[in-house]
Design an enzyme around this catalytic site. Structure first.
Site, mmCIF file in Angstrom:
data_model
loop_
_atom_site.group_PDB
_atom_site.id
_atom_site.type_symbol
_atom_site.label_atom_id
_atom_site.label_comp_id
_atom_site.label_asym_id
_atom_site.label_seq_id
_atom_site.Cartn_x
_atom_site.Cartn_y
_atom_site.Cartn_z
ATOM 1 N N ASP A 113 10.781 -4.570 11.216
ATOM 2 C CA ASP A 113 10.412 -2.989 11.605
ATOM 3 C C ASP A 113 9.847 -3.469 13.744
ATOM 4 O OD1 ASP A 113 7.681 -1.359 11.851
ATOM 5 O OD2 ASP A 113 6.863 -2.608 12.669
ATOM 6 N N HIS A 312 9.931 1.134 3.585
ATOM 7 C CA HIS A 312 10.281 0.452 4.953
ATOM 8 C C HIS A 312 9.813 -0.862 4.953
ATOM 9 C CE1 HIS A 312 9.146 0.347 9.242
ATOM 10 N NE2 HIS A 312 8.496 -0.555 9.326
#
Length: 333
Positions: A113, A312
């Site tokens: 991320d 994610h």
């Protein structure tokens, strides 16, 4: 600051040690395990060092010194008040200072991320200090003619969530009302089985709406997340709030301005890129072309790995596969 042996150690097995180091004008908390070549694990939002809990033992057992910091603004690391103290130059400086504090000339960086841009930018600004990069979720995104905030707003309109996050104190207060639930809503938003993990589910805040309008109502925990895990995150963000992490978005335009001298600079560091098939961040406009051309942008890219059914939260959702790829990459350096 809390004592290093606090609630954040819940649910972690193995000899993980905690201490503080001084780097780039801040006091940084790190978790570490093992001996050997240095591997630094860089978390994203809303995470802490704990997001790498499944990587420590595997990497340490393979002969690496594994270090996962709470990055600037997170966990037990310092949280400067001024928003401009969260630019990418500051974050890169934190990592170089961390290497110095550990007495290491070089390291491999693993970023997830927001940790991925920090890894890429550290390698571009200080290629002499970085042996390799493993990027999870976000590929290398070269500096463009406008900042990412401007570019995505042009593509998706003013409701794009990054615009909403630019307002100091607004999202901060929303998320801080119930930190544990806020973290869960983020995790439920982006994991592989989430209904939000669809190409059509673009992160647009409805007119007159709030950030939480994007996030699903809290429900059953994903199978990769336990109540004890969520307690760790909830405890940390109850202590710190969310402003430190949100300030990373608020310096995106500033970082774009400050990195102008590196426009077009080559990305020569050996790298691997892993992302989830159902990760919404790679479904944003232009990301498919960027990933398709990644080998040209990163000539020493050894491999791009797509993890089927993964969203994610890559290293938390599918730790064994991620660990295997990391060890293969590290062994080839």
């Amino acid at each position: 600051m809390n004592d290093p042996q606090s609630a954040s150690d819940q649910g972690v097995t193995g000899e993980i040690n905690h201490r503080f180091v001084e780097t780039n004008g801040i006091r940084m908390h790190i978790a570490e395990q093992g001996e050997g070549p240095l591997v630094v694990l860089l978390h994203g939002f809303p995470e802490t060092w704990y997001s790498w809990r499944h990587q420590f033992a595997a990497l340490a057992a393979a002969g690496y010194h594994v270090v996962a910091p709470d990055q600037r603004g997170y966990g037990r690391t310092d949280r400067p008040e001024a928003i401009e103290k969260y630019s990418q130059l500051h974050l890169v400086g934190d990592i170089i200072g961390l290497l110095d504090a550990l007495g290491e000339e070089q390291a491999v960086l693993v970023g997830h991320d927001w940790g991925s841009p920090v890894a890429w930018n550290t390698a571009q600004l200080r290629p002499d200090r970085i042996r390799g990069i493993a990027a999870l979720a976000l590929p290398y995104i070269p500096r463009g003619p406008v900042s990412a905030v401007t570019g995505m707003t042009q593509a998706l309109g003013p409701g794009f969530y990054m615009n909403y996050l630019q307002q100091p104190g607004v999202a901060d207060a929303e998320l801080a009302r119930d930190p544990r639930t806020s973290v869960l809503r983020f995790f439920q938003w982006g994991f592989g089985d989430s209904p939000q993990a669809e190409a059509a589910a673009l992160p647009i805040v409805p007119e007159g709406g709030t950030l939480t309008d994007l996030l699903p109502e809290p429900g059953a925990l994903p199978e990769w997340l336990t109540e004890a895990d969520l307690d760790v995150y909830g405890h940390d963000f109850e202590q710190t709030g969310f402003s430190g992490g949100l300030n990373w978005w608020r310096t995106m335009d500033l970082s774009w301005e400050l990195t102008a001298p590196w426009q077009g600079a080559p990305m020569t560091t050996p790298a691997i890129y892993l992302y989830g098939e159902r990760d919404g961040s790679v479904q944003l406009p232009g990301m498919d072309q960027l990933i398709a051309n990644l080998q040209y942008l990163v000539p020493n890219l050894t491999r791009t790995v797509v993890l089927p059914g993964v969203g994610h939260w890559t290293q938390q959702e599918r730790p064994e596969e991620v660990n295997a790829e990391l060890l293969k990459f590290l062994g080839g350096l």
